[in-house]
Write a protein that holds these residues in place. Structure first.
Motif, PDB file in Angstrom:
ATOM      1  N   LYS A   1      13.373  42.402   0.896  1.00 19.34           N
ATOM      2  CA  LYS A   1      12.255  41.789   1.800  1.00 19.34           C
ATOM      3  C   LYS A   1      13.272  41.549   2.984  1.00 19.34           C
ATOM      4  N   GLU A   2      14.530  41.203   2.965  1.00 23.04           N
ATOM      5  CA  GLU A   2      14.792  41.325   4.532  1.00 23.04           C
ATOM      6  C   GLU A   2      14.601  42.787   5.175  1.00 23.04           C
TER       7      GLU A   2
ATOM      8  N   ALA B   1      12.361  44.044   4.272  1.00 24.32           N
ATOM      9  CA  ALA B   1      11.105  44.479   5.018  1.00 24.32           C
ATOM     10  C   ALA B   1      10.649  43.070   6.136  1.00 24.32           C
ATOM     11  N   GLU B   2      11.861  42.814   6.444  1.00 24.61           N
ATOM     12  CA  GLU B   2      11.391  41.455   8.012  1.00 24.61           C
ATOM     13  C   GLU B   2      11.630  41.329   9.553  1.00 24.61           C
ATOM     14  N   ILE B   3      12.642  43.221   9.339  1.00 25.03           N
ATOM     15  CA  ILE B   3      12.946  43.585  10.741  1.00 25.03           C
ATOM     16  C   ILE B   3      12.685  45.200  10.568  1.00 25.03           C
TER      17      ILE B   3
ATOM     18  N   THR C   1       9.122  48.086   9.636  1.00 21.74           N
ATOM     19  CA  THR C   1       7.839  48.168   9.699  1.00 21.74           C
ATOM     20  C   THR C   1       7.093  48.728   8.491  1.00 21.74           C
TER      21      THR C   1
ATOM     22  N   SER D   1       6.740  48.229   3.903  1.00 23.92           N
ATOM     23  CA  SER D   1       7.072  46.214   3.782  1.00 23.92           C
ATOM     24  C   SER D   1       8.178  46.870   2.342  1.00 23.92           C
ATOM     25  N   THR D   2       8.328  45.474   1.945  1.00 16.95           N
ATOM     26  CA  THR D   2       8.844  44.591   0.576  1.00 16.95           C
ATOM     27  C   THR D   2       9.009  45.828  -0.117  1.00 16.95           C
TER      28      THR D   2
END
Length: 139
Positions: free
Chosen positions: A39-40, A42-44, A46, A48-49
């Motif tokens: 998840k982290e 994916a946050e930083i 392009t 997805s999780t």
């Protein structure tokens, strides 16, 4: 924020009659699991999780292939993985064979960026978490 540590006494097993010495030991402060890391990522980025999970899972699948081939797996700035083995000692070179190998280990060597973070860590002493009996087992 700093790295938590506590202080524990440890007895030298080779000199049990000597008084214990006191050592700082790191104290974990929780954990992060595979999905949270994805998840982290994916946050930083392009991706997805699920994409991040797929890539990390794929890495877990292919690393053993390369280790079995005797290759060092270089993971860029993350570091590298290689195989080390523990074997029984023999009196002559001729006695050494694969049956003398007792255990295999992964050896991780952090990359330079990870290594640099160790130089800048701050430390915070916390209250003792282990009993004296548990700390002696750590030695």
């Amino acid at each position: 924020m700093g790295v938590s540590y506590n202080v524990v006494p440890k007895v030298n097993p080779q000199k049990r009659e000597d008084p214990p010495k006191y050592y700082a030991i790191s104290q974990s402060n929780g954990e992060v699991n595979f999905r949270a890391l994805a998840k982290e990522i994916a946050e930083i980025t392009t991706v997805s999780t699920p994409d991040a999970i797929a890539v990390l899972e794929s890495l877990i699948m292919i690393i053993p292939r390369h280790i079995e081939r005797g290759e060092i797996v270089r993971l860029g700035e993350l570091g590298s993985l290689r195989l080390t083995i523990k074997s029984e000692g023999c009196n002559s070179e001729e006695e050494v064979n694969s049956s003398k190998i007792k255990k295999a280990y992964y050896r991780f060597s952090p990359g330079s960026e990870l290594q640099e973070t160790l130089k800048t860590l701050k430390y915070n002493r916390v209250k003792k978490a282990n009993t004296e009996e548990e700390s002696n087992e750590l030695y």
